[in-house]
Design a protein around this motif. Sequence first.
Motif, mmCIF file in Angstrom:
data_model
loop_
_atom_site.group_PDB
_atom_site.id
_atom_site.type_symbol
_atom_site.label_atom_id
_atom_site.label_comp_id
_atom_site.label_asym_id
_atom_site.label_seq_id
_atom_site.Cartn_x
_atom_site.Cartn_y
_atom_site.Cartn_z
ATOM 1 N N LEU A 196 3.484 6.092 -9.273
ATOM 2 C CA LEU A 196 3.408 7.438 -9.375
ATOM 3 C C LEU A 196 2.051 7.618 -8.119
ATOM 4 C CD1 LEU A 196 3.693 7.675 -12.994
ATOM 5 C CD2 LEU A 196 4.844 8.903 -11.635
ATOM 6 N N ARG A 197 1.520 6.643 -8.567
ATOM 7 C CA ARG A 197 -0.132 6.541 -7.413
ATOM 8 C C ARG A 197 0.624 7.022 -5.691
ATOM 9 N NH1 ARG A 197 -6.050 3.643 -6.931
ATOM 10 N NH2 ARG A 197 -3.783 1.725 -6.955
ATOM 11 N N ARG A 198 1.442 6.075 -5.598
ATOM 12 C CA ARG A 198 2.125 5.939 -4.284
ATOM 13 C C ARG A 198 3.018 7.547 -3.728
ATOM 14 N NH1 ARG A 198 5.530 0.850 -1.436
ATOM 15 N NH2 ARG A 198 6.651 2.114 -0.318
ATOM 16 N N LEU A 199 3.684 8.053 -5.035
ATOM 17 C CA LEU A 199 4.554 8.999 -5.629
ATOM 18 C C LEU A 199 3.546 10.298 -4.363
ATOM 19 C CD1 LEU A 199 7.302 9.887 -5.753
ATOM 20 C CD2 LEU A 199 6.957 10.353 -7.864
ATOM 21 N N VAL A 200 2.551 9.899 -5.500
ATOM 22 C CA VAL A 200 0.947 11.388 -4.839
ATOM 23 C C VAL A 200 -0.232 10.403 -4.123
ATOM 24 C CG1 VAL A 200 0.021 13.496 -5.855
ATOM 25 C CG2 VAL A 200 2.740 12.259 -6.749
ATOM 26 N N PRO A 201 0.059 10.137 -3.166
ATOM 27 C CA PRO A 201 -0.912 9.189 -2.511
ATOM 28 C C PRO A 201 -2.347 10.190 -3.043
ATOM 29 C CG PRO A 201 0.083 10.274 -1.048
ATOM 30 C CD PRO A 201 0.572 10.168 -2.353
ATOM 31 N N LEU A 206 -4.389 10.408 -10.521
ATOM 32 C CA LEU A 206 -2.675 9.905 -10.630
ATOM 33 C C LEU A 206 -4.099 8.478 -10.016
ATOM 34 C CD1 LEU A 206 0.369 10.605 -9.205
ATOM 35 C CD2 LEU A 206 -0.888 9.841 -11.731
ATOM 36 N N THR A 207 -5.171 8.839 -9.425
ATOM 37 C CA THR A 207 -6.056 8.030 -8.978
ATOM 38 C C THR A 207 -7.105 7.260 -9.755
ATOM 39 O OG1 THR A 207 -5.811 8.597 -6.119
ATOM 40 C CG2 THR A 207 -7.360 7.010 -6.472
ATOM 41 N N GLY A 208 -7.664 7.993 -10.797
ATOM 42 C CA GLY A 208 -8.333 7.828 -12.165
ATOM 43 C C GLY A 208 -7.522 7.093 -12.835
ATOM 44 N N VAL A 209 -6.405 7.633 -13.051
ATOM 45 C CA VAL A 209 -5.473 6.766 -14.306
ATOM 46 C C VAL A 209 -5.671 5.248 -13.751
ATOM 47 C CG1 VAL A 209 -4.146 6.660 -15.377
ATOM 48 C CG2 VAL A 209 -4.505 8.953 -15.334
ATOM 49 N N CYS A 210 -5.069 5.113 -12.597
ATOM 50 C CA CYS A 210 -4.687 4.358 -11.633
ATOM 51 C C CYS A 210 -6.123 2.840 -11.623
ATOM 52 C CB CYS A 210 -4.277 3.634 -10.723
ATOM 53 S SG CYS A 210 -2.140 4.896 -10.552
#
Length: 256
Positions: A196-201, A206-210
């Motif tokens: 998902l992070r790669r989908l919306v880098p 998403l960065t925080g979730v990862c």
Amino acid sequence: MILVWHQLGAVLVAAGAVVWLSASRWTHAHPRAALVLWQISGLTLVIALVGALLGFGLAPFARGLLPALLDLPHRWGELDVWHLAAVSAGLLAGAWLVVNQLWCLRDTARARARHRLLLRLVAEPGGDAAEPGGDALVLDHPVAVAYCLPGRHPDIVVSAGTRRLLDRTELAAVLAHERAHARERHDLVLAPFQALRRLVPRSRMLTGVCSTIELLVEMCADDRAARRHGREPLARALERFHANGVAGTPTGALGA
């Protein structure tokens, strides 16, 4: 439309769970339970969003979601522009999420295969399996390195610098941490979130979730190592790593 409202309700509940988990501190004390909740919330959010789009778009058929999808090739002319747009968006979003996940898995598998090939060329067996690190691959490198290369047949890798830096108990604790990554297949836990992070880098959310998921995975491995070898040896080992500096973890690997 009942299906649409059901899916929208699931989206709201899952989004609320994500916000709650992001702000909670209890997750650090119970990382395994937190990981399960993160996985359930993330999966529910994605499926419900796609389901809401498809449910709205196929509502004129007045049938269940699967029967309506089977009827779509023959009855798409009955849909107005708004319903057709919702169906198209739902199908495209679902297909892109699946393709992106498979793409990421393929790229990661290729990176691991290349790295395993390099390890076969430059790394050596650790020696006596009864010794800490005896079953690991050893890189003749002065910088402290310890990581797990996951997969069906995982590899645990340490450097000569790590073996010199840590005493016997500290090395055993670090290796237990890496074996926990391999045994519990933490790479599979991380894979959907990384895709998902790669989908919306550029998404900060998403960065925080990862980053949160990666931290919880490390805490799970820490807990497994601490139960076996105690918290003090593991803490000392991590402090030594921090004080001496460590090399970056290779792509597709999980490091201490």
